[in-house]
Each structure stands twice: as structure tokens, then as C-alpha cells.
Design an enzyme around this catalytic site. Structure first.
Site, PDB file in Angstrom:
ATOM      1  N   ARG A  73       5.538  -4.027  -7.881  1.00 33.30           N
ATOM      2  CA  ARG A  73       4.310  -3.695  -7.852  1.00 33.30           C
ATOM      3  C   ARG A  73       4.307  -2.485  -8.463  1.00 33.30           C
ATOM      4  O   ARG A  73       4.868  -1.323  -8.167  1.00 33.30           O
ATOM      5  CB  ARG A  73       3.705  -3.749  -6.477  1.00 33.30           C
ATOM      6  CG  ARG A  73       2.309  -2.755  -6.466  1.00 33.30           C
ATOM      7  CD  ARG A  73       1.500  -3.753  -7.129  1.00 33.30           C
ATOM      8  NE  ARG A  73      -0.178  -3.145  -7.175  1.00 33.30           N
ATOM      9  CZ  ARG A  73      -1.019  -3.123  -6.150  1.00 33.30           C
ATOM     10  NH1 ARG A  73      -0.920  -4.071  -5.131  1.00 33.30           N
ATOM     11  NH2 ARG A  73      -2.125  -2.614  -6.168  1.00 33.30           N
ATOM     12  N   GLU A  81      -7.165  -8.383 -10.184  1.00 31.10           N
ATOM     13  CA  GLU A  81      -6.457  -9.423  -9.619  1.00 31.10           C
ATOM     14  C   GLU A  81      -6.381 -10.663 -10.948  1.00 31.10           C
ATOM     15  O   GLU A  81      -7.455 -10.570 -11.683  1.00 31.10           O
ATOM     16  CB  GLU A  81      -6.916 -10.031  -8.572  1.00 31.10           C
ATOM     17  CG  GLU A  81      -6.455  -9.144  -7.437  1.00 31.10           C
ATOM     18  CD  GLU A  81      -5.118  -9.106  -7.255  1.00 31.10           C
ATOM     19  OE1 GLU A  81      -4.141  -9.819  -7.145  1.00 31.10           O
ATOM     20  OE2 GLU A  81      -4.660  -7.684  -6.779  1.00 31.10           O
ATOM     21  N   ARG A 124       7.732  -6.143  -2.052  1.00 31.72           N
ATOM     22  CA  ARG A 124       7.845  -5.565  -3.290  1.00 31.72           C
ATOM     23  C   ARG A 124       8.115  -4.239  -3.623  1.00 31.72           C
ATOM     24  O   ARG A 124       7.707  -3.527  -2.987  1.00 31.72           O
ATOM     25  CB  ARG A 124       6.594  -5.885  -3.998  1.00 31.72           C
ATOM     26  CG  ARG A 124       6.179  -7.402  -3.983  1.00 31.72           C
ATOM     27  CD  ARG A 124       4.926  -7.725  -4.800  1.00 31.72           C
ATOM     28  NE  ARG A 124       3.677  -7.024  -3.939  1.00 31.72           N
ATOM     29  CZ  ARG A 124       2.401  -7.201  -4.437  1.00 31.72           C
ATOM     30  NH1 ARG A 124       1.925  -7.835  -5.364  1.00 31.72           N
ATOM     31  NH2 ARG A 124       1.601  -6.546  -3.665  1.00 31.72           N
TER      32      ARG A 124
END
Length: 207
Positions: A73, A81, A124
Site C-alpha cells: 500500500r 477505490e 500490506r
């Protein structure tokens, strides 16, 4: 005028009473309680180190990629998104898709290098990513396809003033959009408090 001192004028000091064994034990216990966690923390700080990964990127959306087995990320930014829509000139458009396409153009098929030490709640890596000399995190905000999310506020202000990318119309902040679409990954802003929490989670992950 002279002064004379007599033995009676000297201050008297009471002799200190020796500490009882119980008082000593209590003092030692308090010392261990206070210093113990600090010693454990110092012993594990060397386990929290910057991770660097590179390779050909799989671009998931406007602010997340995969390099090999590492999901990343991009730190300090938040892009729409992939399925998110925005509005311009009275019509909806697929701003999430365009944000991903912007990152594809910035990478331009080049190998990507990401580095970071924090991880989000989904495991992440929060990474600062580059393709060649291009700072991808910064460039996405400059292009108007990501909002500042703990960094790059100046770049966001410039993009907003130029009305580029999502700033050309209206849109929901990506986190607000995730909040209103149940099941979406809700990310915290990557500011100071989030960094402290991530650091603590990363340290205690090794215990």
C-alpha cells in the site's frame, strides 16, 4: 560587628534510618516494573527494520501494487477505490479505474522499488515506491489521482488549484467511500498517531 558561633548554634541532623528489607524489596520491584518493558523494547528495536523489495509490479489500483509475494500500500496517499465513481459535468465516471491507469502510465513497464517498515492491519507493507527516478507516491498526488493521506499536502494543494484528476469534478474522499460501501478495506490516515500504532504493532509482532 563580629559574630561568634557556639557549638549550640550548629544545625543538628538526624541520622538516617536504614531501610527495612521490605522497603528495599519494594524499591527493587518498582524498578523492575518500570525498566523491564523498556529493556524488552530496546532488545526488539533491532528487529524493526526497513524492508526493500523490487520487481515488475502488478498494479491493483491507484495506490496499491504487488511485487512478487509482497502486497504494498503506497504510503501517505489515498486513491479512489477501483470500483469507485466520481462526478464531472453532471455525469458519473470511473475515477477508480482512471486512478489505476494513471499509476500504470507513471510506472510505464519499468521495475518498481518500494521500501518501508510499517504494515497496515491487512499485512500490506506501507511503502515509498519509485520507478526509475519517479517518486510514484508523490506523482499520483501531483497528477490529481490520489489525495494526501498523511503526506504530500503541498502537492495536493497544487493539483486541486489546477483542477486536475479527481479535482476537476466532485468526489467522495476514498475513505468515506469505503465507509459507505460495507466490506471495503478501511485504512487509517498515515499520520503521526497511525505511525506510532503501526510501530507498536510491528514491535510486538516479534514477541
Amino acid at each position: 560587628m563580629s559574630r561568634s558561633w557556639s557549638p549550640r548554634s550548629r544545625p543538628r541532623y538526624a541520622a538516617a534510618h536504614p531501610r527495612s528489607p521490605w522497603r528495599k524489596l519494594l524499591d527493587y520491584g518498582l524498578t523492575v516494573i518500570i525498566l523491564g518493558p523498556l529493556i524488552l523494547l530496546a532488545a526488539r528495536l533491532d528487529r524493526v527494520e526497513t524492508r526493500k523489495t523490487q520487481g515488475i509490479a502488478i498494479i491493483n489500483d491507484g495506490d496499491s501494487i504487488t511485487l512478487g509475494a509482497e502486497r504494498i500500500r503506497m504510503r501517505g496517499i489515498d486513491a479512489p477505490e477501483y470500483t469507485q465513481t466520481c462526478r464531472n459535468n453532471g455525469a458519473d465516471y470511473a475515477c477508480g479505474t482512471l486512478a489505476r491507469q494513471s499509476l500504470v502510465r507513471l510506472i510505464a513497464g519499468r521495475p518498481v522499488t518500494c521500501s518501508g517498515w510499517q504494515r497496515d492491519r491487512y499485512g500490506r507493507l506501507l511503502g515509498d515506491c519509485k520507478a526509475g527516478d519517479t517518486d510514484l507516491n508523490r506523482a499520483q498526488v501531483e497528477a490529481g489521482w490520489a489525495v494526501a493521506y498523511g503526506a504530500f499536502e503541498g502537492e495536493e494543494a497544487t493539483a486541486r488549484a489546477a483542477r486536475v484528476g479527481i479535482w476537476a469534478g466532485t468526489f467522495d474522499q476514498p475513505q468515506d467511500w469505503r465507509d459507505s460501501h460495507h466490506g471495503g478495506a478501511v485504512e487509517r490516515k498515515h499520520g503521526t498517531l497511525a505511525s506510532i500504532g503501526d510501530a507498536a504493532r510491528e514491535i510486538f509482532r516479534f514477541w
